[in-house]
Design a protein around this motif. Structure first.
Motif, PDB file in Angstrom:
ATOM      1  N   SER A   6      13.982  24.260 -20.971  1.00  0.00           N
ATOM      2  CA  SER A   6      13.206  25.277 -21.670  1.00  0.00           C
ATOM      3  C   SER A   6      14.096  26.460 -22.001  1.00  0.00           C
ATOM      4  O   SER A   6      15.207  26.578 -21.480  1.00  0.00           O
ATOM      5  CB  SER A   6      12.026  25.732 -20.805  1.00  0.00           C
ATOM      6  OG  SER A   6      12.488  26.311 -19.597  1.00  0.00           O
ATOM      7  N   GLY A   7      13.585  27.332 -22.873  1.00  0.00           N
ATOM      8  CA  GLY A   7      14.274  28.570 -23.160  1.00  0.00           C
ATOM      9  C   GLY A   7      15.026  28.606 -24.465  1.00  0.00           C
ATOM     10  O   GLY A   7      15.585  29.648 -24.820  1.00  0.00           O
ATOM     11  N   GLY A   8      15.066  27.506 -25.197  1.00  0.00           N
ATOM     12  CA  GLY A   8      15.748  27.522 -26.478  1.00  0.00           C
ATOM     13  C   GLY A   8      14.999  28.364 -27.493  1.00  0.00           C
ATOM     14  O   GLY A   8      13.854  28.773 -27.273  1.00  0.00           O
ATOM     15  N   GLY A   9      15.656  28.631 -28.613  1.00  0.00           N
ATOM     16  CA  GLY A   9      15.018  29.425 -29.653  1.00  0.00           C
ATOM     17  C   GLY A   9      16.020  29.882 -30.681  1.00  0.00           C
ATOM     18  O   GLY A   9      17.147  29.383 -30.755  1.00  0.00           O
ATOM     19  N   GLY A  15      24.347  37.456 -30.141  1.00  0.00           N
ATOM     20  CA  GLY A  15      23.312  37.642 -29.131  1.00  0.00           C
ATOM     21  C   GLY A  15      23.481  36.725 -27.946  1.00  0.00           C
ATOM     22  O   GLY A  15      24.459  35.975 -27.842  1.00  0.00           O
ATOM     23  N   SER A  16      22.511  36.814 -27.037  1.00  0.00           N
ATOM     24  CA  SER A  16      22.544  36.033 -25.812  1.00  0.00           C
ATOM     25  C   SER A  16      21.241  35.263 -25.642  1.00  0.00           C
ATOM     26  O   SER A  16      20.202  35.660 -26.168  1.00  0.00           O
ATOM     27  CB  SER A  16      22.747  36.953 -24.596  1.00  0.00           C
ATOM     28  OG  SER A  16      23.980  37.628 -24.659  1.00  0.00           O
ATOM     29  N   LEU A  17      21.335  34.205 -24.863  1.00  0.00           N
ATOM     30  CA  LEU A  17      20.164  33.393 -24.575  1.00  0.00           C
ATOM     31  C   LEU A  17      20.403  32.674 -23.260  1.00  0.00           C
ATOM     32  O   LEU A  17      21.538  32.286 -22.952  1.00  0.00           O
ATOM     33  CB  LEU A  17      19.937  32.370 -25.693  1.00  0.00           C
ATOM     34  CG  LEU A  17      18.584  31.665 -25.775  1.00  0.00           C
ATOM     35  CD1 LEU A  17      17.490  32.681 -26.111  1.00  0.00           C
ATOM     36  CD2 LEU A  17      18.609  30.560 -26.819  1.00  0.00           C
ATOM     37  N   ARG A  18      19.343  32.507 -22.488  1.00  0.00           N
ATOM     38  CA  ARG A  18      19.447  31.729 -21.256  1.00  0.00           C
ATOM     39  C   ARG A  18      18.473  30.576 -21.327  1.00  0.00           C
ATOM     40  O   ARG A  18      17.284  30.774 -21.589  1.00  0.00           O
ATOM     41  CB  ARG A  18      19.147  32.578 -20.015  1.00  0.00           C
ATOM     42  CG  ARG A  18      19.453  31.837 -18.712  1.00  0.00           C
ATOM     43  CD  ARG A  18      19.165  32.653 -17.474  1.00  0.00           C
ATOM     44  NE  ARG A  18      17.752  32.691 -17.139  1.00  0.00           N
ATOM     45  CZ  ARG A  18      17.272  33.015 -15.947  1.00  0.00           C
ATOM     46  NH1 ARG A  18      18.116  33.333 -14.960  1.00  0.00           N
ATOM     47  NH2 ARG A  18      15.961  33.043 -15.738  1.00  0.00           N
ATOM     48  N   ILE A  19      18.979  29.387 -21.093  1.00  0.00           N
ATOM     49  CA  ILE A  19      18.127  28.217 -21.052  1.00  0.00           C
ATOM     50  C   ILE A  19      18.074  27.695 -19.621  1.00  0.00           C
ATOM     51  O   ILE A  19      18.988  27.926 -18.823  1.00  0.00           O
ATOM     52  CB  ILE A  19      18.582  27.118 -22.036  1.00  0.00           C
ATOM     53  CG1 ILE A  19      20.033  26.726 -21.810  1.00  0.00           C
ATOM     54  CG2 ILE A  19      18.386  27.598 -23.469  1.00  0.00           C
ATOM     55  CD1 ILE A  19      20.534  25.609 -22.729  1.00  0.00           C
ATOM     56  N   GLY A 105      17.316  15.200 -19.830  1.00  0.00           N
ATOM     57  CA  GLY A 105      16.104  15.904 -20.221  1.00  0.00           C
ATOM     58  C   GLY A 105      15.854  15.716 -21.705  1.00  0.00           C
ATOM     59  O   GLY A 105      16.645  15.090 -22.421  1.00  0.00           O
ATOM     60  N   GLN A 106      14.771  16.304 -22.194  1.00  0.00           N
ATOM     61  CA  GLN A 106      14.355  16.093 -23.571  1.00  0.00           C
ATOM     62  C   GLN A 106      15.124  16.955 -24.559  1.00  0.00           C
ATOM     63  O   GLN A 106      15.052  16.707 -25.753  1.00  0.00           O
ATOM     64  CB  GLN A 106      12.845  16.366 -23.718  1.00  0.00           C
ATOM     65  CG  GLN A 106      12.455  17.808 -23.957  1.00  0.00           C
ATOM     66  CD  GLN A 106      12.530  18.659 -22.709  1.00  0.00           C
ATOM     67  OE1 GLN A 106      12.992  18.245 -21.639  1.00  0.00           O
ATOM     68  NE2 GLN A 106      12.071  19.900 -22.827  1.00  0.00           N
ATOM     69  N   GLY A 107      15.851  17.919 -24.101  1.00  0.00           N
ATOM     70  CA  GLY A 107      16.602  18.778 -25.009  1.00  0.00           C
ATOM     71  C   GLY A 107      15.822  20.006 -25.427  1.00  0.00           C
ATOM     72  O   GLY A 107      14.599  19.976 -25.568  1.00  0.00           O
ATOM     73  N   THR A 108      16.561  21.074 -25.631  1.00  0.00           N
ATOM     74  CA  THR A 108      15.966  22.308 -26.142  1.00  0.00           C
ATOM     75  C   THR A 108      16.860  22.816 -27.266  1.00  0.00           C
ATOM     76  O   THR A 108      18.080  22.857 -27.139  1.00  0.00           O
ATOM     77  CB  THR A 108      15.790  23.350 -25.014  1.00  0.00           C
ATOM     78  OG1 THR A 108      15.091  24.490 -25.521  1.00  0.00           O
ATOM     79  CG2 THR A 108      17.117  23.796 -24.421  1.00  0.00           C
ATOM     80  N   LEU A 109      16.241  23.180 -28.375  1.00  0.00           N
ATOM     81  CA  LEU A 109      16.989  23.563 -29.574  1.00  0.00           C
ATOM     82  C   LEU A 109      17.383  25.032 -29.511  1.00  0.00           C
ATOM     83  O   LEU A 109      16.536  25.903 -29.299  1.00  0.00           O
ATOM     84  CB  LEU A 109      16.153  23.294 -30.818  1.00  0.00           C
ATOM     85  CG  LEU A 109      16.767  23.720 -32.154  1.00  0.00           C
ATOM     86  CD1 LEU A 109      18.055  22.960 -32.427  1.00  0.00           C
ATOM     87  CD2 LEU A 109      15.765  23.503 -33.287  1.00  0.00           C
TER      88      LEU A 109
END
Length: 114
Positions: A6-9, A15-19, A105-109
């Motif tokens: 989870s956590g993709g977007g 910028g930053s992102l945490r999955i 896992g199913q992957g997060t984009l």
């Protein structure tokens, strides 16, 4: 073993992102967890892995921008991604390895806009 990412977007370049990846099921059998990614038209590639003992391995090209960590109490692995670039756009897959099997896992984009 089941893996829920989870956590993709969508994030702007720089910028930053945490999955996150939460493991469930036979988690006691997991020796190593990690992240791989697959960009459109490209092969799946290693991002980072972390063992039960805390040994970490990164793709050379991502060292310094990406950080993998784990919360054993939550059975969760995180990937903190900083200074994101358009070329980081990909589906990020969580991966777990046991003695006899490996799981995806199913992957997060993650989409990085320039």
């Amino acid at each position: 073993v089941q893996l829920q990412a989870s956590g993709g977007g969508l994030v702007q370049a720089g910028g930053s992102l945490r999955i996150s990846c939460a493991a469930s099921g036979s988690i006691f059998s997991i020796n190593r967890m990690g992240w791989y990614r697959q960009a459109p038209g490209k092969q799946r590639e290693l991002v980072a892995t972390i063992t039960n003992g805390g040994w970490i391995n990164y793709a050379d090209s991502l060292k310094g921008r990406f950080t993998i960590s784990r919360d054993n109490a939550k059975n969760t692995v995180y990937l903190q991604m900083n200074s994101l670039k358009a070329e980081d756009t990909a589906v990020y897959y969580c991966h777990a390895v046991t003695t006899f099997y490996d799981y995806w896992g199913q992957g997060t984009l993650v989409t990085v806009s320039s």
